[in-house]
Design a protein around this motif. Structure first.
Motif, PDB file in Angstrom:
ATOM      1  N   MET A 166     -10.448  -2.498  43.367  1.00 20.74           N
ATOM      2  CA  MET A 166      -9.083  -2.002  43.490  1.00 20.74           C
ATOM      3  C   MET A 166      -8.619  -1.454  42.142  1.00 20.74           C
ATOM      4  SD  MET A 166      -7.008  -5.653  43.737  1.00 20.74           S
ATOM      5  CE  MET A 166      -5.401  -4.894  43.863  1.00 20.74           C
ATOM      6  N   GLY A 167      -7.802  -0.394  42.210  1.00 24.40           N
ATOM      7  CA  GLY A 167      -7.345   0.248  40.983  1.00 24.40           C
ATOM      8  C   GLY A 167      -6.281  -0.546  40.258  1.00 24.40           C
ATOM      9  N   GLU A 168      -5.512  -1.363  40.971  1.00 21.68           N
ATOM     10  CA  GLU A 168      -4.463  -2.154  40.347  1.00 21.68           C
ATOM     11  C   GLU A 168      -5.045  -3.418  39.723  1.00 21.68           C
ATOM     12  OE1 GLU A 168      -4.339  -1.060  43.435  1.00 21.68           O
ATOM     13  OE2 GLU A 168      -2.824   0.525  43.278  1.00 21.68           O
ATOM     14  N   ALA A 169      -4.362  -3.881  38.682  1.00 16.69           N
ATOM     15  CA  ALA A 169      -4.756  -5.131  38.040  1.00 16.69           C
ATOM     16  C   ALA A 169      -4.318  -6.310  38.915  1.00 16.69           C
ATOM     17  CB  ALA A 169      -4.126  -5.239  36.659  1.00 16.69           C
TER      18      ALA A 169
ATOM     19  N   PRO B   7     -11.567  -6.810  37.469  1.00 14.45           N
ATOM     20  CA  PRO B   7     -11.988  -5.885  36.409  1.00 14.45           C
ATOM     21  C   PRO B   7     -10.880  -4.954  35.936  1.00 14.45           C
ATOM     22  CG  PRO B   7     -13.710  -6.071  38.068  1.00 14.45           C
ATOM     23  CD  PRO B   7     -12.523  -6.814  38.600  1.00 14.45           C
ATOM     24  N   ALA B   8     -10.002  -4.504  36.854  1.00 10.22           N
ATOM     25  CA  ALA B   8      -8.924  -3.601  36.446  1.00 10.22           C
ATOM     26  C   ALA B   8      -7.975  -4.299  35.475  1.00 10.22           C
ATOM     27  CB  ALA B   8      -8.159  -3.102  37.670  1.00 10.22           C
TER      28      ALA B   8
ATOM     29  N   ALA C 244      -0.433  -5.452  39.238  1.00 11.30           N
ATOM     30  CA  ALA C 244       0.216  -4.539  38.289  1.00 11.30           C
ATOM     31  C   ALA C 244      -0.431  -3.161  38.371  1.00 11.30           C
ATOM     32  CB  ALA C 244       0.105  -5.083  36.868  1.00 11.30           C
ATOM     33  N   LYS C 245       0.403  -2.137  38.396  1.00  8.08           N
ATOM     34  CA  LYS C 245      -0.068  -0.749  38.374  1.00  8.08           C
ATOM     35  C   LYS C 245       0.242  -0.155  37.010  1.00  8.08           C
ATOM     36  CE  LYS C 245       0.500   3.738  40.653  1.00  8.08           C
ATOM     37  NZ  LYS C 245      -0.942   3.966  40.789  1.00  8.08           N
ATOM     38  N   ASP C 246      -0.765   0.442  36.385  1.00  9.34           N
ATOM     39  CA  ASP C 246      -0.596   1.060  35.069  1.00  9.34           C
ATOM     40  C   ASP C 246       0.286   2.297  35.213  1.00  9.34           C
ATOM     41  OD1 ASP C 246      -0.783   2.163  32.560  1.00  9.34           O
ATOM     42  OD2 ASP C 246      -2.967   2.050  32.443  1.00  9.34           O
TER      43      ASP C 246
END
Length: 296
Positions: free
Chosen positions: A166-169, A184-185, A269-271
């Motif tokens: 997934m792209g989000e942390a 990993p994000a 969390a989304k960067d």
């Protein structure tokens, strides 16, 4: 003739002639059954220790030193032999009292001598059929368990892949706000290896806007989580390993146990690096429009 291949019978009698008669009878009517012999209770116990796949025991009651009742009692004490069916044979103990004693020590049948050949063979065949059904049920159960295990493993792998890619942390916290898992994000965003993140307080890597002491928010945060179970997304910052701030859009959800107590907190969390806030962009456009009017 019944096909009894794969079944193993232990016959126990202190008279060699009785052992020979029993073996001959069983081998005549129960094709391919394996027959073991013991001439005493002690020898019978030793054989059960050596052979772990005995299916049925035919046990004479009246034997010297250790009689059939004592032998059966010792067999029932051992976990590996306690479930082996025992058929008692006796010429002397014919009263109901002794028969009840035989059942009390774990016998499944109590037959009198002289042996009725057909009755004994029918009894043995019946137990073989019951054993076959039990084995079939066990195989079916094992197959269901294996299938369910495969399904659970596939589901676990699927969820792990979602978390991993997934792209989000993603951070998983315990109820005290300590990090117990990071994807990993999250590790990339914070520039930490996962093992270094484990055990850190969320306040070590997170701050809300206007909150200079990031750890202070835990009290009101947990209070809100307990009250609502989740909080709406907020704008905040991650504190990377080098101290730099990473703007994020942050949400957190409480996981509760059956008693309603928070057991884990899931944070996503989304960067937001490179994104322009709507109100900032509107202010910029207003200033730009004002500048153009002045020039005109």
């Amino acid at each position: 003739m019944t096909d009894a291949s794969g079944y193993k019978i232990l016959i126990v009698d202190d008279h060699a002639h009785n052992l020979y008669t029993l073996r001959t009878l069983i081998e005549k009517h129960l094709h391919s059954a394996s027959v073991l012999e013991a001439s005493s209770g002690r020898e019978a116990i030793d054989i059960t220790l050596e052979h772990r796949d005995i299916d049925l025991i035919i046990l004479d009651v009246q034997m010297p030193e250790m009689d059939g009742f004592q032998t059966a009692s010792l067999l029932k004490l051992r976990k590996r032999t306690r479930d082996i069916p025992i058929i008692f044979l006796t010429a002397a103990f014919k009263s109901e009292e002794f028969q009840q004693r035989g059942f009390a020590v774990g016998a499944v049948d109590y037959l009198l001598k002289p042996i009725d050949d057909n009755l004994l063979i029918n009894k043995i065949s019946t137990y073989f059929r019951l054993i076959a059904k039990e084995r079939a049920l066990n195989v079916a159960l094992e197959e269901k368990v294996a299938e369910r295990t495969r399904e659970l493993e596939q589901a676990r792998q699927y969820l792990e892949n979602i978390v991993r890619y997934m792209g989000e942390a993603l951070l998983v916290l315990d109820a005290e706000g300590l990090i117990k898992q990071a994807n990993p994000a999250a590790c990339a965003m914070l520039d930490y290896p996962e093992q270094d993140l484990i055990g850190l307080s969320i306040g070590d890597v997170f701050e809300e806007e206007g909150d200079e002491e990031a750890g202070a928010f835990m009290g009101t945060w947990l209070e809100a989580l307990i009250r609502t179970g989740a909080l709406a997304k907020i704008e905040a910052r991650f504190i990377a390993k080098d101290g730099s701030r990473v703007p994020i859009l942050f949400s957190r959800t409480a996981v509760k146990d059956e008693a309603g107590t928070i057991s884990e907190i899931i944070c996503i969390a989304k960067d937001m690096s490179g994104y322009v806030r709507v109100d900032d962009e509107a202010a910029y456009r207003a200033r730009d429009a004002g500048s153009r009017e002045t020039v005109s």
